[in-house]
Design a protein around this motif. Sequence first.
Motif, PDB file in Angstrom:
ATOM      1  N   ARG A 195       0.822  -1.214   0.000  1.00 32.61           N
ATOM      2  CA  ARG A 195       0.000   0.000   0.000  1.00 32.61           C
ATOM      3  C   ARG A 195       0.855   1.262   0.000  1.00 32.61           C
ATOM      4  NH1 ARG A 195      -0.270   1.404   5.588  1.00 32.61           N
ATOM      5  NH2 ARG A 195       0.535  -0.323   6.855  1.00 32.61           N
ATOM      6  N   TYR A 224       2.535   1.970  12.103  1.00 35.21           N
ATOM      7  CA  TYR A 224       1.951   2.122  10.776  1.00 35.21           C
ATOM      8  C   TYR A 224       1.804   3.577  10.359  1.00 35.21           C
ATOM      9  CZ  TYR A 224      -2.248   2.318  13.751  1.00 35.21           C
ATOM     10  OH  TYR A 224      -3.150   2.608  14.747  1.00 35.21           O
ATOM     11  N   GLU A 271      -0.851  -7.169   7.172  1.00 33.68           N
ATOM     12  CA  GLU A 271      -0.710  -6.451   5.914  1.00 33.68           C
ATOM     13  C   GLU A 271      -1.355  -7.275   4.805  1.00 33.68           C
ATOM     14  OE1 GLU A 271       0.200  -3.548   5.301  1.00 33.68           O
ATOM     15  OE2 GLU A 271       1.603  -2.872   6.850  1.00 33.68           O
ATOM     16  N   TYR A 272      -2.343  -6.661   4.149  1.00 38.14           N
ATOM     17  CA  TYR A 272      -2.921  -7.231   2.952  1.00 38.14           C
ATOM     18  C   TYR A 272      -2.360  -6.444   1.761  1.00 38.14           C
ATOM     19  CZ  TYR A 272      -6.103  -8.821   6.636  1.00 38.14           C
ATOM     20  OH  TYR A 272      -6.627  -9.351   7.785  1.00 38.14           O
ATOM     21  N   GLU A 273      -2.837  -6.698   0.562  1.00 33.65           N
ATOM     22  CA  GLU A 273      -2.226  -5.997  -0.572  1.00 33.65           C
ATOM     23  C   GLU A 273      -2.527  -4.502  -0.546  1.00 33.65           C
ATOM     24  OE1 GLU A 273      -1.505  -6.197  -5.358  1.00 33.65           O
ATOM     25  OE2 GLU A 273      -3.201  -7.290  -4.522  1.00 33.65           O
ATOM     26  N   THR A 274      -3.759  -4.127  -0.246  1.00 36.39           N
ATOM     27  CA  THR A 274      -4.108  -2.703  -0.312  1.00 36.39           C
ATOM     28  C   THR A 274      -4.596  -2.129   1.007  1.00 36.39           C
ATOM     29  OG1 THR A 274      -6.337  -3.252  -1.091  1.00 36.39           O
ATOM     30  CG2 THR A 274      -4.649  -2.835  -2.764  1.00 36.39           C
ATOM     31  N   VAL A 275      -4.828  -2.949   2.005  1.00 36.96           N
ATOM     32  CA  VAL A 275      -5.320  -2.444   3.298  1.00 36.96           C
ATOM     33  C   VAL A 275      -4.488  -3.021   4.425  1.00 36.96           C
ATOM     34  CG1 VAL A 275      -7.673  -2.090   2.467  1.00 36.96           C
ATOM     35  CG2 VAL A 275      -7.034  -4.285   3.488  1.00 36.96           C
ATOM     36  N   GLU A 282      -8.290   1.005   7.969  1.00 38.44           N
ATOM     37  CA  GLU A 282      -9.574   0.462   7.538  1.00 38.44           C
ATOM     38  C   GLU A 282     -10.100  -0.614   8.475  1.00 38.44           C
ATOM     39  OE1 GLU A 282     -11.396  -1.865   3.637  1.00 38.44           O
ATOM     40  OE2 GLU A 282      -9.580  -0.667   3.460  1.00 38.44           O
ATOM     41  N   GLU A 289      -0.426   5.981  10.425  1.00 41.72           N
ATOM     42  CA  GLU A 289      -1.597   6.499   9.740  1.00 41.72           C
ATOM     43  C   GLU A 289      -2.627   6.988  10.753  1.00 41.72           C
ATOM     44  OE1 GLU A 289      -3.289   3.888   6.847  1.00 41.72           O
ATOM     45  OE2 GLU A 289      -1.353   3.067   6.285  1.00 41.72           O
TER      46      GLU A 289
END
Length: 286
Positions: free
Chosen positions: A62, A137, A121-125, A143, A139
């Motif tokens: 991400r 992280y 950690e996933y690919e986009t979230v 999400e 942020e």
Amino acid sequence: MTMTTTPDPAPVPATPPKLVATDLDGTLLRSDGTLSGRTAAALAAAEAAGIRLALVTGRPPRGLPALHRDIGRHFAVTANGAAVYAPDGTPVRLSPFPAASVAPLVARVRAAVPGVSFAFEYETVFGHEPAYPAWSYGESEVELIGSAEELLAKDPDRPVLKILAHHPTLSLRDFHTRARVSAGTDAETTHSTGLALVEFSAPGVTKASALTAWSAGLGIRPDDIAAFGDMPNDLPMLRAVGRPYAMANADPEVRRVARFHTASNDEDGVARMLEQFVALVRRRPA
């Protein structure tokens, strides 16, 4: 690590590498997270000279848009080898955990190290437990928030690329040892921050596995690769290539393992070697 003393100059190689693979934080980037002008110029010169470049990082996929903005569009190995991208951002390979293995792994680590908190950690979230520290992280909004068990049960088919675990009181050495033993052969276990944060990847997934698979497809042998790193998650990559370089600010184990050394990240250590490589290309007979 904060060492800034410049080591003895690395020996000038006889031939330039065909590929340069570099870690980011603590290696290519300065301690404030920026890319120096000298390093930016050295990267551009290396590419212009025909030397391939690869960014090889523990950062999640991400974060790829930020890498493109701040460093440029290069081949990128992210999440310690779990996600690989072409310069245009197209995914080349994803290597997630086997879906059925994640919940048992989390349960074993939690039982072995009471007080641990997890993130995924996933690919986009990104998802994390409430106790997991925000500094990891960086942020303001995430999400997915909930217990590890809730997050995994909510979407069991979402591929997990990397598991992170934090402990609020154990030393990194003690925490990493206990986490590694409890994970066993069901994960690659490493660390990269110097703090009590442990990272897990699927079995066999490392920076080295992703880098060597890609480079082999290009016909580039490990002996023709120069790699730069500073933390234990770089060790598989440094052991896999013919020209491993440790930064002066690197973890002591990394400095022991790497055959070559260069200046610290704040002293443009990677750029210094890239400049030498480019000079070698320019000296070769036409």
